[in-house]
Structures are given as C-alpha cells and as structure tokens.
Write an enzyme that holds these catalytic residues in place. Structure first.
Site, PDB file in Angstrom:
ATOM      1  N   PRO A 199       0.822  -1.208   0.000  1.00  0.00           N
ATOM      2  CA  PRO A 199       0.000   0.000   0.000  1.00  0.00           C
ATOM      3  C   PRO A 199       0.858   1.261   0.000  1.00  0.00           C
ATOM      4  O   PRO A 199       1.862   1.343   0.702  1.00  0.00           O
ATOM      5  CB  PRO A 199      -0.804  -0.136   1.300  1.00  0.00           C
ATOM      6  CG  PRO A 199      -0.826  -1.588   1.602  1.00  0.00           C
ATOM      7  CD  PRO A 199       0.498  -2.108   1.108  1.00  0.00           C
ATOM      8  N   GLU A 200       0.456   2.227  -0.810  1.00  0.00           N
ATOM      9  CA  GLU A 200       1.163   3.492  -0.868  1.00  0.00           C
ATOM     10  C   GLU A 200       0.237   4.602  -0.373  1.00  0.00           C
ATOM     11  O   GLU A 200      -0.839   4.335   0.170  1.00  0.00           O
ATOM     12  CB  GLU A 200       1.660   3.735  -2.293  1.00  0.00           C
ATOM     13  CG  GLU A 200       2.635   2.644  -2.753  1.00  0.00           C
ATOM     14  CD  GLU A 200       3.197   2.865  -4.143  1.00  0.00           C
ATOM     15  OE1 GLU A 200       3.156   4.011  -4.636  1.00  0.00           O
ATOM     16  OE2 GLU A 200       3.667   1.892  -4.750  1.00  0.00           O
ATOM     17  N   LYS A 219       3.055   6.836   4.813  1.00  0.00           N
ATOM     18  CA  LYS A 219       2.275   5.600   4.914  1.00  0.00           C
ATOM     19  C   LYS A 219       1.920   5.251   6.361  1.00  0.00           C
ATOM     20  O   LYS A 219       1.420   4.164   6.624  1.00  0.00           O
ATOM     21  CB  LYS A 219       3.053   4.451   4.269  1.00  0.00           C
ATOM     22  CG  LYS A 219       3.419   4.712   2.814  1.00  0.00           C
ATOM     23  CD  LYS A 219       4.329   3.630   2.267  1.00  0.00           C
ATOM     24  CE  LYS A 219       4.847   4.009   0.890  1.00  0.00           C
ATOM     25  NZ  LYS A 219       5.775   3.001   0.340  1.00  0.00           N
ATOM     26  N   ARG A 228      13.235  -4.733  -6.665  1.00  0.00           N
ATOM     27  CA  ARG A 228      11.863  -4.606  -7.126  1.00  0.00           C
ATOM     28  C   ARG A 228      11.893  -4.571  -8.640  1.00  0.00           C
ATOM     29  O   ARG A 228      12.832  -5.029  -9.266  1.00  0.00           O
ATOM     30  CB  ARG A 228      11.219  -3.328  -6.571  1.00  0.00           C
ATOM     31  CG  ARG A 228      11.425  -3.122  -5.087  1.00  0.00           C
ATOM     32  CD  ARG A 228      10.789  -1.834  -4.624  1.00  0.00           C
ATOM     33  NE  ARG A 228      11.233  -1.471  -3.279  1.00  0.00           N
ATOM     34  CZ  ARG A 228      10.798  -0.421  -2.615  1.00  0.00           C
ATOM     35  NH1 ARG A 228       9.905   0.372  -3.160  1.00  0.00           N
ATOM     36  NH2 ARG A 228      11.241  -0.158  -1.405  1.00  0.00           N
TER      37      ARG A 228
END
Length: 469
Positions: free
Chosen positions: A193-194, A252, A457
């Site tokens: 989640p960002e 976040k 990533r």
C-alpha cells in the site's frame, strides 16, 4: 545482531515452515546484498563521507560501501541503545524485505519455481538435457528444460567433469520465451500500500471512529504489537477507556490522536487492514487486534502476514516521534516543493531512488513513482543533479496528480488484501499507464513498455518516451 532478530522473527511468524525453507528466507535478508538494498532505499549513501576517488566512481551507490555502512549503523545503535532499540530499528528497515521473501515462495530459487510451475500446469516433471559445446576453455554446458508449452530454459555454467579453483558463477538464468513472465512473477515483489491506499483508510477512520471511545482491547496475536515495547498488557491498558479525537497520516503511517495526548499509531505493512465492522460479524481468520468501541462497530486490525503493526506513542497526538523524521508528502498542504526540488538536485542518486526515500518525500512508493516518471517522461535512473528544476517539478506534479486520481478511485488493489475500512477494493489498477504493463504498448507513443530490476523490485517505463540522457 541482524541475524538474531531476523531468525527470531522467522521462527515466530512461520512456525509451520521447514528448517530448510526458513534458512532460505533468512539468507534472503541476512546478506550483504540485502543490507545494500535497504541502505539504498533509505538514502544512506548521501550521508557517507568518501574520498575523491570513491566519489568519482559512484561510491555512494556501491553495494559494498552501502552494506558495510548500514552494518556499522546497526552496530552503533546496539552499542548506544541496547538490544531492544536495535531490534526496533532492524524491524523498521527489514520487515518489508522479510515479507517480500516470505511471499516469493519457490521464487527464492529458479529451479524450484520451474518445478512448481510445471506441477501447476500439469506438465509433469521437467526433464534436463545436458549437452556440451564450444572449443574454448573452459567449456560450457547447456541444460535445456522442455515442457509441452515449448518453454526452454538455458542455464550456463562450467561442466561438472571440469573442476576449477575459481568459484562457479550463479547457474541460473530465466528463459526469454513464453511462459517466462509467469515464472518471473513468482520472484517479483508484490506491491505494498502506498499513500493513496493509506489515505483512503484514513478518511474511512475519520468518518467512522473519530469521536468514539475504546471500551475493550483484545490482542489476538502479539507480533503486530511488537513495536509497543512495554508489552501487550500495557498496550491494552493504555487504550481502554480513551476517546479517539482525530485520524491523521504522514506518508504511509496512520495515527489516531487520543484524548490522553497519546496516539494509536498504525503501519499497514504489505497486508495489514484496518476495518470498521459491526460487532456481530464473525472474526476474520487473520484478525490480530480487536478494538471494541462505544458504537455498533468495532475497529479491527487484520494482517495475514503480520508485517504491519499498531502501537501507542507517548504524547504523540500531534505528531508521534516515530513519524517525525518522515518527510511531508506531495498532498500535504505544508509540502515545501522548492525545498524538495533543491534537495533532489543536490543528489547524485537516481530520481526514482530519491522519490522512494522517505526522508526526501514521503508517500510515493514503487507504483506511483513509475506512474509519475512515465507521465513526466523522465527516466528513473537519471541522477537528480542532472535534471533541470522544471523537470523535477514536473515529476512531483505528476506524482501529486496520479495519487489524487488514485484516491478518487479508492486506490490501487492488486488483490483482496488492499481494501478500505469497509473492505472494498480500489480500482485505479485499471488506469495505470506503466506499472505492471511490461510488453504492452505505451499509450503515448505505442512502443512496448519494459521492465527492469530496481532495488530488489521492478521498474516499468517506456524506452522511447523516457530516455536515459
């Protein structure tokens, strides 16, 4: 120190895994490579004093320097603050990577990934054909794995019958033909989640829990409360009977200011959910912390993988100390764009690394960084000090615009774990222009979008619109 903390975490979080599997997970995190990735993520290289020689050769981004520096920092924290403080620092830095390793499954090594894929597709066991070719020394062997879908995997390495005193090269290389993308996905990092996803949750909390008091606290698993160093009992005592006065966010991190002057802080990690649900709804399988309210609804912290967490911050109602060092995000009214632009242009790090550095600008994660860079037509590896101020501003504006657009659609949900407080998924994934679209045509120029490895990533970009220059 790192090995002790990670090992304890693995045994606590994955008691059902075999010793061999746990060893692989530990090796994925307790390594010089992992230290370098984490150090790069937090921008540690910008604070290392180097000689002119190292600076001229890009020493701030060298893996060996980054890993050694972070290892020294962890040791210094341990010597000055003790085990508990050092463990907290390690959790904050390495928990996302540890969760990523846990999600890789067989993807931790390509051979097992291939075997799982063959079993899933009912192709049967892979068969290996070993052939020798080449006239130069040392000779090479080629292993070909064929399946009914005509997938071939070529692995290059020294033949077994020839021994060498030199260490062998890593004998794995994924195939370049279909269905390679399916194999690769087993080893890719799942998104977390960002800012938009966290802001969606904050807005839901503001609507449903602010103004209500917590009547009872039930901690069903101690791990999500690990950052409350005084223990589970103190955590429950500090929250029982207090009133929630607001719902706030920085980057976040979420926090609920309490009428005691303290704050309930939450970080969702990669699978955490804060759900507001009716008290009579049965508990979810992965419910970790239950907060009963003086209302028909409960506030529930659900976390399948338990890399998120909740804790009470002393006197943190206005701004928890754990969050104070995090930079403001582009959606914050107090965001100082001029200062951020200046800082980016002073750094030799790539622009995407800087966007992900929470000490420079917060809230922008891998997904929205790729989207912003695509929109601004800037390559993610261009050094900050080689980008014009106008281009940096265009990137920040694009980041702001894409996150506002994501908010309007409830965020980006790649699976059932990314939901708002009512359990509903967002739909912005359908509007993504770059992230996750490898091989698809760029909507701007028609060129095929590409994927590249980036800090453990993936980065997605257009090779034509986003030239590295």
């Amino acid at each position: 120190m790192l090995g002790v903390v990670i090992t304890e975490t693995l045994y606590t979080t994955h008691p059902d895994l075999s010793e061999g599997r746990l060893a692989k997970l530990r090796a994925a995190v307790v390594s010089a490579r992992a230290l370098a990735v984490v150090a790069a993520t937090i921008g540690l290289g910008d604070y290392v004093h180097l000689g002119k020689g190292e600076l001229s050769t890009g020493g701030r981004e060298k893996a060996s320097i980054l890993s050694d520096t972070l290892e020294a920092v962890i040791g210094a924290v341990y010597l000055s603050g003790g085990f508990v403080v050092a463990a907290e620092v390690i959790h904050r830095l390495f928990d996302p990577m540890l969760e990523q390793a846990a999600q890789l499954g067989a993807g931790l090594d390509w051979k097992t990934s291939l075997q799982e894929l063959c079993a899933e597709q009912e192709w049967g066991a892979p068969e290996y054909v070993v052939t020798d070719d080449g006239l130069t020394m040392p000779r090479r062997s080629r292993r070909e794995c064929e399946s009914p879908s005509n997938c071939m995997v070529m692995v290059w390495g020294a033949p077994r019958r020839r021994r060498s005193s030199r260490p062998r090269r890593a004998p794995t290389k994924p195939c370049e033909t279909q269905p390679t993308p399916r194999v690769r996905r087993l080893a890719s990092q799942l998104p977390m989640p960002e800012l938009p996803e966290v802001e969606v949750v904050r807005r839901g909390l503001d609507d449903h829990v602010v103004g209500h008091s917590i009547t009872r606290v039930d901690v069903l698993h101690p791990r999500p409360v690990r950052r409350h160093l005084s223990g589970v009992g103190d955590f429950a005592d500090r929250l029982t009977g207090v009133k929630i006065t607001a719902a706030r966010r920085r980057g976040k991190y979420l926090w609920l200011p309490l009428d005691t002057g303290d704050a309930l802080v939450a970080h969702l990690g990669m699978s955490g959910q804060l759900l507001v649900q009716q008290a009579d709804i049965p508990a979810q399988r992965h419910l970790r912390v239950l907060l009963e309210l003086d209302a028909p609804n409960d506030l529930r912290f659900v976390d399948q993988r338990m890399f998120g967490g909740v804790w009470v911050s002393d006197g943190g109602a206005e701004l928890p100390t754990e969050v104070a060092a995090i930079a403001l995000d582009p959606l914050d009214p107090a965001f100082d764009e001029d200062a951020v632009v200046a800082r980016i242009r002073k750094s030799s790090s790539g622009i995407k690394r800087l966007l992900l550095n929470q000490n420079v600008v917060s809230g922008i994660g891998n997904i929205y960084a790729d989207e912003a860079l695509w929109s601004a037509q800037v390559h993610g590896e261009r050094p900050g000090n080689r980008i014009k101020s106008a281009d940096v501003r265009r990137v920040l504006t694009a980041a702001r615009d894409v996150m506002i657009a994501a908010l309007a659609q409830g965020g980006t949900s790649f699976d059932a774990l990314y939901v708002n407080v009512e359990g509903d998924s967002g739909y912005f994934e359908r509007s993504l222009e770059a992230y996750g679209r490898e091989g698809e045509p760029c909507s701007r120029c028609g060129s095929a979008l590409v994927r590249a490895q980036f800090m453990n990533r993936s980065s997605y970009f257009c090779p034509v619109c986003q030239r590295r220059r």
